[in-house]
Design an enzyme around this catalytic site. Structure first.
Site, PDB file in Angstrom:
ATOM      1  N   GLY A 164      -5.172 -15.516   7.642  1.00 36.63           N
ATOM      2  CA  GLY A 164      -5.462 -15.211   6.250  1.00 36.63           C
ATOM      3  C   GLY A 164      -6.831 -14.579   6.086  1.00 36.63           C
ATOM      4  O   GLY A 164      -7.168 -13.621   6.773  1.00 36.63           O
ATOM      5  N   SER A 165      -7.642 -15.145   5.209  1.00 38.92           N
ATOM      6  CA  SER A 165      -8.950 -14.570   4.895  1.00 38.92           C
ATOM      7  C   SER A 165     -10.020 -14.885   5.935  1.00 38.92           C
ATOM      8  O   SER A 165     -11.098 -14.290   5.904  1.00 38.92           O
ATOM      9  CB  SER A 165      -9.413 -15.070   3.515  1.00 38.92           C
ATOM     10  OG  SER A 165      -8.552 -14.624   2.494  1.00 38.92           O
TER      11      SER A 165
ATOM     12  N   THR B 197      -0.023  -2.343   5.837  1.00 37.66           N
ATOM     13  CA  THR B 197       0.557  -1.253   5.057  1.00 37.66           C
ATOM     14  C   THR B 197       0.640   0.023   5.896  1.00 37.66           C
ATOM     15  O   THR B 197      -0.260   0.314   6.683  1.00 37.66           O
ATOM     16  CB  THR B 197      -0.299  -0.989   3.804  1.00 37.66           C
ATOM     17  OG1 THR B 197      -0.320  -2.168   3.009  1.00 37.66           O
ATOM     18  CG2 THR B 197       0.258   0.157   2.981  1.00 37.66           C
TER      19      THR B 197
ATOM     20  N   GLY C 167       8.313  -7.337 -25.645  1.00 40.75           N
ATOM     21  CA  GLY C 167       9.337  -8.343 -25.875  1.00 40.75           C
ATOM     22  C   GLY C 167      10.389  -8.321 -24.777  1.00 40.75           C
ATOM     23  O   GLY C 167      10.072  -8.231 -23.589  1.00 40.75           O
TER      24      GLY C 167
ATOM     25  N   GLU D 117      -6.989  -7.308   0.173  1.00 39.19           N
ATOM     26  CA  GLU D 117      -8.355  -6.910   0.553  1.00 39.19           C
ATOM     27  C   GLU D 117      -9.347  -8.050   0.374  1.00 39.19           C
ATOM     28  O   GLU D 117     -10.490  -7.862  -0.055  1.00 39.19           O
ATOM     29  CB  GLU D 117      -8.787  -5.695  -0.274  1.00 39.19           C
ATOM     30  CG  GLU D 117      -9.686  -4.726   0.480  1.00 39.19           C
ATOM     31  CD  GLU D 117      -8.904  -3.808   1.406  1.00 39.19           C
ATOM     32  OE1 GLU D 117      -9.527  -3.026   2.133  1.00 39.19           O
ATOM     33  OE2 GLU D 117      -7.665  -3.877   1.405  1.00 39.19           O
TER      34      GLU D 117
END
Length: 384
Positions: free
Chosen positions: A129-130, A156, A339, A363
């Site tokens: 993860g981070s 990506t 709506g 990021e």
């Protein structure tokens, strides 16, 4: 656009026209089909978007960071995925231009400038993860080569990028840990597998994949800058660009949501008058416009600090944090204004609501941004 020169203003206007003419009329169908936007990517190449961070001597058309913010916002206003298709590429181009050896620059930047070669970066790991310093992907020396083993995820453009800036450990025993981390410039080949495309809530069209390295071999000269152990600091500098870019994507999604909501609120009537005249709806629009304007100014402030050559990790973190949170709030308000139609897949609004959360977690999560901001506030002695 007083902060942009004539050429940059023309570029932003060109991208805006491209979005309005080519993208918006058919993006709904493309997004729902999760179709890779090949034709639009080719048009982006022709406009010069892939060369915006490449120096002129290598064939690029570099622009100021405020211009880059505006271009990214326009792309995301049409489809956030288009901004994602050039975000990592720009970060890698910036890393190469700033830290690359002359040979590395000559090898990659001219092809990156035209979009012939696209680039992405591979940081996140399935269990990390981070916490980038806790990565387990290792490049061990073997003669004049490096042999890489490990895995990355949420990458990506992993299939279509010819170059991957891989963050990995070249010295797992180094203390402190960041001194053993390097960026290795990786191309597709034996030992590198794009294992699968990850299914996503939004951010459709462009692929987000897992990468597996199993005995992948590359020359040791592929370490960015030619000297191992500097990758963590290099990537942190690159992420200043990355976080400004993600903030700009959030601006684009928010701008599209406000644009659609403003038009709808003037066309839709209830109780004998356009719904914007009902205070509840009018106040939503006022809040959306105010938040978007504030987020845009904060992002441009970070961009100007970047161009001035000043450290801007705190400012980029603030821009990413605020713009992404505001983007999510504006997307939700757009659903409220529309709506039932805001919940319908026949309108663009639900796409904005699905795309917006990516900028909150991408990021570096917003929790990490708050850590960065707090640390910098203490280190700098407050806001000055």
């Amino acid at each position: 656009m007083p902060d942009l020169n004539d050429e940059e203003s023309y570029l932003v206007a060109t991208v805006r026209q491209f979005i309005d003419r080519e993208v918006k009329p058919s993006v709904l169908e493309m997004e729902h089909a999760d179709t890779y936007p090949e034709r639009w990517i080719e048009q982006m190449k022709q406009i010069g978007i892939y060369g915006l961070a490449v120096p002129e001597e290598y064939g690029g058309t570099p622009v100021s960071m405020p211009c880059y913010v505006r271009v990214t916002e326009e792309l995301a206003r049409g489809w956030m995925s288009l901004a994602g298709a050039m975000g990592g590429h720009t970060v890698v181009a910036t890393l190469l231009a700033t830290f690359g050896t002359e040979e590395q620059k000559r090898t990659y930047l001219p092809r990156m400038a035209t979009g012939e070669m696209r680039a992405t970066m591979a940081l996140t790991e399935p269990g990390g993860g981070s916490d980038l310093q806790a990565m387990s992907t290792v490049a061990r020396a073997d003669g004049d080569d490096l042999v890489i083993d490990g895995a990355k995820t949420f990458i990506t453009n992993a299939r279509r990028s010819g170059l991957i800036a891989l963050l990995c450990k070249t010295d797992p025993a180094a203390t402190p840990r960041h001194r053993g981390i390097s960026i290795v410039l990786v191309e597709h080949g034996p030992g590198l597998t794009v294992s699968r495309d990850l299914p996503k809530l939004g951010y459709k069209g462009v692929e987000t994949c897992e990468l597996s390295f199993d005995g992948y071999r590359t020359p040791a000269s592929q370490v960015l800058g030619g000297e191992p152990g500097k990758g963590f600091a290099q990537m942190m500098k690159g992420l200043e660009t990355g976080r400004i870019q993600v903030a700009s994507r959030a601006l684009g999604v928010a701008a599209a949501a406000l644009e659609d909501s403003l038009a709808y609120a003037q066309q839709r009537e209830s109780f004998g008058k356009p719904i914007w005249k009902h205070q509840a709806v009018g106040h939503h629009l006022a809040n959306m416009a105010t938040k978007l304007t504030a987020a845009r100014q904060l992002t441009l402030f970070a961009a100007e600090k970047f161009d001035a050559g000043q450290r801007c990790d705190m400012e980029a973190g603030m821009a990413k944090l605020y713009a992404s949170e505001v983007g999510m709030e504006i997307a939700l308000d757009a659903v409220r204004i529309h709506g039932g139609y805001g919940y319908s897949t026949e309108y663009d609004i639900e796409r904005y609501f699905r795309d917006a959360p990516l900028m909150i977690v991408g990021e570096g999560t917003n929790e990490i941004q708050r850590n960065v901001i707090a640390s910098q506030l203490v280190q700098r002695g407050g806001l000055s």
